[in-house]
Design a protein around this motif. Structure first.
Motif, mmCIF file in Angstrom:
data_model
loop_
_atom_site.group_PDB
_atom_site.id
_atom_site.type_symbol
_atom_site.label_atom_id
_atom_site.label_comp_id
_atom_site.label_asym_id
_atom_site.label_seq_id
_atom_site.Cartn_x
_atom_site.Cartn_y
_atom_site.Cartn_z
ATOM 1 N N GLN A 1 45.239 57.689 61.814
ATOM 2 C CA GLN A 1 45.018 56.306 61.413
ATOM 3 C C GLN A 1 45.461 56.101 59.976
ATOM 4 N N VAL A 2 45.729 54.850 59.669
ATOM 5 C CA VAL A 2 46.141 54.472 58.324
ATOM 6 C C VAL A 2 44.999 53.715 57.657
ATOM 7 N N GLN A 3 44.784 54.009 56.404
ATOM 8 C CA GLN A 3 43.847 53.245 55.584
ATOM 9 C C GLN A 3 44.589 52.770 54.345
ATOM 10 N N VAL A 4 44.162 51.616 53.817
ATOM 11 C CA VAL A 4 44.742 51.114 52.578
ATOM 12 C C VAL A 4 43.610 50.742 51.624
ATOM 13 N N VAL A 5 43.844 51.002 50.362
ATOM 14 C CA VAL A 5 42.904 50.631 49.314
ATOM 15 C C VAL A 5 43.678 49.876 48.248
ATOM 16 N N GLN A 6 43.229 48.671 47.946
ATOM 17 C CA GLN A 6 43.935 47.846 46.989
ATOM 18 C C GLN A 6 43.147 47.734 45.699
ATOM 19 N N SER A 7 43.853 47.432 44.629
ATOM 20 C CA SER A 7 43.221 47.254 43.329
ATOM 21 C C SER A 7 44.003 46.230 42.540
ATOM 22 N N GLY A 8 43.376 45.776 41.470
ATOM 23 C CA GLY A 8 44.015 44.782 40.626
ATOM 24 C C GLY A 8 43.425 43.411 40.851
ATOM 25 N N GLY A 9 44.127 42.415 40.353
ATOM 26 C CA GLY A 9 43.662 41.038 40.479
ATOM 27 C C GLY A 9 42.724 40.674 39.355
ATOM 28 N N GLY A 10 42.038 39.553 39.516
ATOM 29 C CA GLY A 10 41.088 39.091 38.511
ATOM 30 C C GLY A 10 41.368 37.677 38.079
ATOM 31 N N LEU A 11 41.053 37.396 36.820
ATOM 32 C CA LEU A 11 41.154 36.046 36.276
ATOM 33 C C LEU A 11 42.266 35.988 35.240
ATOM 34 N N VAL A 12 43.068 34.947 35.318
ATOM 35 C CA VAL A 12 44.163 34.776 34.367
ATOM 36 C C VAL A 12 44.361 33.291 34.125
ATOM 37 N N GLN A 13 44.886 32.956 32.963
ATOM 38 C CA GLN A 13 45.227 31.562 32.687
ATOM 39 C C GLN A 13 46.540 31.203 33.361
ATOM 40 N N ALA A 14 46.686 29.945 33.658
ATOM 41 C CA ALA A 14 47.935 29.471 34.250
ATOM 42 C C ALA A 14 49.106 29.871 33.354
#
Length: 123
Positions: A1-14
């Protein structure tokens, strides 16, 4: 089986930038493509952001072309999404996806999703 783990993102100004990463593990030789989708609001369908196949073909959603860039480190089974010139309408929950194909006897076709990460763009 395959698993994925993501990271990053958050809050940013336009107008700012954020990046996301997604690492696959398990039977990664079964993966035919990896990419990013987003859900703009609860109850809405996930839409394509960017996708890259194992042979390097890339596709982007129309609204992110020219601003977002998908890349990969094949040896590390990791894909990245660089998001530049972010707009308030880019705010969403972003999901990593790994497409699994029945390309070898032990591979079972599947769509594997990450846990989702919130991207918020303030004005």
């Amino acid at each position: 089986q395959v698993q994925v783990v993501q990271s990053g993102g958050g809050l940013v100004q336009a107008g700012g930038s954020l990046s996301l990463s997604c690492k696959a593990s398990g039977t990664t030789f079964c993966i035919t493509a990896m990419g990013w989708y987003r859900r703009l609001a609860p109850g809405k369908e996930r839409e394509l952001v960017a996708r890259i196949t194992t042979d390097g073909r890339i596709s982007y959603g129309d609204s992110v072309k020219g601003r977002f860039t998908i890349g990969r480190d094949a040896a590390a089974n990791t894909v990245y999404l660089q998001m530049n010139s972010l707009r308030p309408e880019d705010a969403a929950v972003y999901y990593c996806n790994a497409g699994v194909g029945a390309i070898q006897p032990m591979c079972i076709r599947d769509d594997v999703w990450g846990q989702g990460t919130q991207v918020t763009v303030s004005t």
